[in-house]
Each structure stands twice: as C-alpha cells, then as structure tokens.
Enzyme design. Sequence first.
Site, PDB file in Angstrom:
ATOM      1  N   GLY B  45       0.876  -1.172   0.000  1.00 43.91           N
ATOM      2  CA  GLY B  45       0.000   0.000   0.000  1.00 43.91           C
ATOM      3  C   GLY B  45       0.904   1.209   0.000  1.00 43.91           C
ATOM      4  O   GLY B  45       1.995   1.158  -0.567  1.00 43.91           O
ATOM      5  N   GLU B  46       0.476   2.279   0.647  1.00 48.32           N
ATOM      6  CA  GLU B  46       1.343   3.451   0.761  1.00 48.32           C
ATOM      7  C   GLU B  46       1.899   3.514   2.180  1.00 48.32           C
ATOM      8  O   GLU B  46       1.144   3.622   3.147  1.00 48.32           O
ATOM      9  CB  GLU B  46       0.577   4.725   0.405  1.00 48.32           C
ATOM     10  CG  GLU B  46       0.320   4.859  -1.083  1.00 48.32           C
ATOM     11  CD  GLU B  46       1.582   4.650  -1.936  1.00 48.32           C
ATOM     12  OE1 GLU B  46       2.655   5.135  -1.544  1.00 48.32           O
ATOM     13  OE2 GLU B  46       1.486   3.962  -2.974  1.00 48.32           O
ATOM     14  N   SER B  47       3.234   3.451   2.292  1.00 49.41           N
ATOM     15  CA  SER B  47       3.855   3.323   3.618  1.00 49.41           C
ATOM     16  C   SER B  47       3.550   4.512   4.509  1.00 49.41           C
ATOM     17  O   SER B  47       3.323   4.353   5.710  1.00 49.41           O
ATOM     18  CB  SER B  47       5.366   3.145   3.469  1.00 49.41           C
ATOM     19  OG  SER B  47       5.924   4.214   2.750  1.00 49.41           O
ATOM     20  N   CYS B  77       6.559  -4.982   0.591  1.00 52.06           N
ATOM     21  CA  CYS B  77       6.616  -3.659  -0.030  1.00 52.06           C
ATOM     22  C   CYS B  77       6.485  -2.535   1.001  1.00 52.06           C
ATOM     23  O   CYS B  77       7.412  -2.298   1.751  1.00 52.06           O
ATOM     24  CB  CYS B  77       5.563  -3.558  -1.136  1.00 52.06           C
ATOM     25  SG  CYS B  77       5.866  -2.165  -2.226  1.00 52.06           S
ATOM     26  N   ARG B 105      13.090   3.770  -0.039  1.00 58.82           N
ATOM     27  CA  ARG B 105      11.793   3.647  -0.704  1.00 58.82           C
ATOM     28  C   ARG B 105      11.933   4.088  -2.155  1.00 58.82           C
ATOM     29  O   ARG B 105      12.848   4.825  -2.498  1.00 58.82           O
ATOM     30  CB  ARG B 105      10.721   4.440   0.048  1.00 58.82           C
ATOM     31  CG  ARG B 105      10.956   5.909   0.234  1.00 58.82           C
ATOM     32  CD  ARG B 105       9.639   6.620   0.246  1.00 58.82           C
ATOM     33  NE  ARG B 105       8.773   6.211   1.349  1.00 58.82           N
ATOM     34  CZ  ARG B 105       8.684   6.862   2.499  1.00 58.82           C
ATOM     35  NH1 ARG B 105       9.407   7.933   2.693  1.00 58.82           N
ATOM     36  NH2 ARG B 105       7.873   6.456   3.446  1.00 58.82           N
ATOM     37  N   ILE B 133       6.385  -3.001  -7.505  1.00 59.97           N
ATOM     38  CA  ILE B 133       5.596  -1.811  -7.826  1.00 59.97           C
ATOM     39  C   ILE B 133       6.066  -0.641  -6.961  1.00 59.97           C
ATOM     40  O   ILE B 133       5.883  -0.658  -5.751  1.00 59.97           O
ATOM     41  CB  ILE B 133       4.095  -2.090  -7.604  1.00 59.97           C
ATOM     42  CG1 ILE B 133       3.632  -3.204  -8.561  1.00 59.97           C
ATOM     43  CG2 ILE B 133       3.273  -0.821  -7.805  1.00 59.97           C
ATOM     44  CD1 ILE B 133       2.201  -3.634  -8.383  1.00 59.97           C
ATOM     45  N   ARG B 134       6.683   0.338  -7.576  1.00 61.45           N
ATOM     46  CA  ARG B 134       7.290   1.448  -6.828  1.00 61.45           C
ATOM     47  C   ARG B 134       7.987   0.878  -5.601  1.00 61.45           C
ATOM     48  O   ARG B 134       7.801   1.344  -4.479  1.00 61.45           O
ATOM     49  CB  ARG B 134       6.240   2.478  -6.404  1.00 61.45           C
ATOM     50  CG  ARG B 134       5.598   3.233  -7.564  1.00 61.45           C
ATOM     51  CD  ARG B 134       4.540   4.215  -7.077  1.00 61.45           C
ATOM     52  NE  ARG B 134       5.118   5.522  -6.823  1.00 61.45           N
ATOM     53  CZ  ARG B 134       5.208   6.097  -5.639  1.00 61.45           C
ATOM     54  NH1 ARG B 134       4.793   5.509  -4.557  1.00 61.45           N
ATOM     55  NH2 ARG B 134       5.726   7.301  -5.519  1.00 61.45           N
ATOM     56  N   HIS B 169       5.502  -8.106  -4.357  1.00 66.20           N
ATOM     57  CA  HIS B 169       4.129  -8.454  -3.984  1.00 66.20           C
ATOM     58  C   HIS B 169       3.792  -9.925  -4.250  1.00 66.20           C
ATOM     59  O   HIS B 169       3.245 -10.252  -5.298  1.00 66.20           O
ATOM     60  CB  HIS B 169       3.152  -7.564  -4.758  1.00 66.20           C
ATOM     61  CG  HIS B 169       3.237  -6.139  -4.357  1.00 66.20           C
ATOM     62  ND1 HIS B 169       2.639  -5.670  -3.215  1.00 66.20           N
ATOM     63  CD2 HIS B 169       3.866  -5.084  -4.914  1.00 66.20           C
ATOM     64  CE1 HIS B 169       2.890  -4.383  -3.085  1.00 66.20           C
ATOM     65  NE2 HIS B 169       3.643  -3.998  -4.108  1.00 66.20           N
ATOM     66  N   GLU B 171       1.430 -11.515  -3.142  1.00 64.99           N
ATOM     67  CA  GLU B 171      -0.037 -11.682  -3.152  1.00 64.99           C
ATOM     68  C   GLU B 171      -0.626 -11.433  -4.540  1.00 64.99           C
ATOM     69  O   GLU B 171      -1.794 -11.703  -4.763  1.00 64.99           O
ATOM     70  CB  GLU B 171      -0.676 -10.759  -2.110  1.00 64.99           C
ATOM     71  CG  GLU B 171      -0.730  -9.274  -2.468  1.00 64.99           C
ATOM     72  CD  GLU B 171       0.600  -8.534  -2.295  1.00 64.99           C
ATOM     73  OE1 GLU B 171       1.615  -9.185  -1.969  1.00 64.99           O
ATOM     74  OE2 GLU B 171       0.620  -7.309  -2.507  1.00 64.99           O
TER      75      GLU B 171
END
Lengths: 297, 195
Positions: B45-47, B77, B105, B133-134, B169, B171
């Site tokens: 997600g977004e850390s 991530c 990051r 992803i990023r 990821h 998942e």
Amino acid sequence: MQLEELRFGTELLKRGFAKMQKGGVIMDVTTSEQAVIAEEAGAVAVMALQAVPADIRKMGGVARMADPKITMEIIDSVTIPIMAKVRIGHFAEAQILEAIGVDMIDESEVLTPADEFHVEKANFTVPFVCGARNLGEALRRIKEGAAMIRTKGEAGTGDVREAVRHMRLIMGQIRSLKGMNDDELMKVARDIEADYELVIECRDMQRLPVVNFAAGGIATPADASLMMQMGADGVFVGSGVFKSQNPELMALAIVEAVNNYDNPEKLVEISTGLGDPMKGIDTGTLQEDELLQTRGW
Amino acid sequence: MVAFQGDVSEHVDAMERALGGEGSVVEVRSRGIVPDCDGIVLPGGESTTISRHLARTGVGDEVRAAARSGVPLMATCAGLIVISKEIVEETRFEPLGLLDVRVMRNAFGSQRESFETDLDVNGFDSPYRAVFIRAPAIVGWHDDVDILARIEDMAVVVRQENLMGLAFHPELTNDLRFHEIFLGMIKEVRIHVRH
C-alpha cells in the site's frame, strides 16, 4: 540479476499499482505546500493540477494539462505517488506526463476534451485512471487499457449526488449480470457497447476487473463514508479539501472517514468541528451544457 | 492482516489459499486484535498512509510488542518500509524499528520503472516471478539478517528470526511459496510454545 530481464508496463504492474491505492484518499493539489498537507493527512496519492475543478468551472475557457513545472515541483515535495490529468484523447499530453515520471495519468472530463476518441492507454508504460457513468463506459475504458476506474460524478460541485448515481448504476448493472448465461451476456455486451469477455469477467467476479474509486462531488467525511458503503474501493477528493474552510482538518477527516466508513460512532467524532465544507453548487441547477460528466462516451 | 489501506483483499485471498482451511485471517483496523494472533501480515500500500494509521490507532505498538515477543511477521513492499529500523531520507514518520535493515523507498524509481522479473531466491529450486511496484529495496543490514534474494547490490528478500521482509508483492501472483514459509514459521512457534 541483469536489468534486461526486467519487464515494464505490464497489465499486472498497472492494475497492481491501482490496487495499492485501495482504502485510500487521493487529493487534488495545485502547489507543493498543498501536497505536503495531503501527505501529512494520510492521502495515498495526490493529483497535481493547475486549478481545482471548482475553479476550472468558474474560469471557463480551455482547460489543459498543467504546466510541467507545477507537476515536477509536486513530485519533488512528497514521496506518495503523483497523478496528473490530461484532456480526453490528448495522447501527446499523456506522453509528456509519462516523460515527467508521474505515477498515474487521469484522462479526465474535467479538462476540455481534445478528441471524440479516448487515448489508447495500452500503449503506455504508465497506468491510467478514467471516469465512467455506467458499466458500458467503464468497460470501454478498461478495454482501452485503463488500470483504474472512478465515477465521473459532477466535478467541482461539492454535490455528491451524481457520484452516487453513477456508483449505484455501475454496481446495479454488475449485480444484474448474476445468473445470466453466455448468450444473454452477449446481448448485454451489445446493448451497453462493451467487450464481451469483460462482461463475463464482471458477472463472475461480481465487481469491475480493476479498482473502482468514487469521484466527483465528495466534500465531507460523510460523503466519503457513503461512497465506501456503496462499494467504492477508495475516493478522490477534488475541490472538497482545499475549498473548505480548514483544509488540514478536512483532509485528515476524510482519510479517517474512509478508514472507519462503517463505524457511525467514530464518524461522529471525525465529522465534528471541521468548519465549513466547500460551498458547492446544487447539480440540479446546472444546465446541460454546464455538465462535465457528458464529456467522453 | 493489518488492513488500514492497500491491497488487503488480495493478501487475504492469497493467505486463505495457503492456509487451505487450517486457520483463519482477521482484518485489523483497531486495537485489541493483534495480541490474539499467531502471525501478522503488513501488506502493500502506501507506507506513509499505513504508518499514520498504525500510529493514530495504537495498532503499531501492538504489532511491535507482538513481533518482539516472537510472533512471526510477514511484511511486503510498504510493510517492509514500515517494519524497518531505518528509512533513507525519512523525517516524516518513525518506522516500527523491528527489522535491522536500512530501506530505500522507491529504490527503482517511479511507477514507470516498476517491473516484473524472475527472481533467484536462496532455497528455492526454481525462480520466483516477482512483481515490484514502486518498490523499496534494502541497502544496508545487520550481520544476523539473512539475505535470500538480491537485485544488483540491494536485498529484496530478507529474514531475521521471526521477521520476513519482501520488497515485492507475492499476493499478486499465484505462487504461494513465501506464504507457505510464513505459515511454517507460525507452526514452529506454536510447537515451541506447546513444549
């Protein structure tokens, strides 16, 4: 590990990026100061713009992609992902945004459309989000390569009614596919002008095959809760934060509301003492030619 | 499953497939649940967003206490960023300080530079299709951190006792090998506790 073995811009990467935004709030910002406020409040991404939709509406004239300088300054000011808008069909603006390094492109009806066709999004490495008013429109965009869908709502009004209408319609259309056989789905696909395989996918998954956010008129924590309860994966807030009396408080409250959307007791606390939300426009008073949602097809 | 934000449903689905009915997954958005869990997952997600929620709700303190007492923790991530000791150039929030690594990051760039690749992982007999992803990457680590996969000179799969950190990821693909390792870690702890 050699760098040549890496694959970029696959559908999995594009849709995967959108999935990382789920349960989050994406906020429109026009300066790096606003971007920092959004990140501080817990926004999952910011949308870099020259002006928020409420101001675009007031100004009139042709609304275009923001000056790259604004977008680049915002990229440098925060670590969360940056999105930016291009005109419908304006693939050259999209190429510029991809070159700048934005994380997602919004092909948006808020800007003045450049073409009756939408951008062929599969050709890009960067993922796209597109607006939709109904299932057919959503699936046409996905077929073109959109990795994320949002309701169009009616941007810049602060009136959630149209976003509700669009979300209700999309969800209802997906539910109506349940139990239909493949022949019946063929007729649906033809009627709503959508790709047959994607219609089958919607029937089987009972949701859109990509992340689906609410957008276009969300102005309060209660609006955000409403859209989440209707099945949105997250929300975009355009003018709702920075046109409110106290943007810091409103930004934080909407983030908290998305997280506690099904908890009315918490929402009482979250909604209390925020100052005035944006004044807004009753969408019922808008003339046909003042609507942004009818742009695109 | 810490479920404030991110691709929570994908993580839950993958974990339920790996469990095959032998256990259940609970989504955590408030205090009081983590102390009863046998394992903890911090999803992608977004850390920054996830960290803010962990701090505001107090769930972060519960996760830290559980992990320090030996409860297995899998972080992917954004989760990897959140559990690390140190984040390069981060002043806006304090990570949980569990995994003894230094994380950068967006180590590979923006979404344009996100990639898929076949990753060689120590102990796996075939490569693992990894989706970055990023993604962050680990640029420094303590001696007792096991590095299980690298990209160039950065680590992307690590283990330190009960902690497993992945920069990508697992998942989002159907390969459940990391989930199975994690469930194995949980079983080990339970056997240990029983004896």
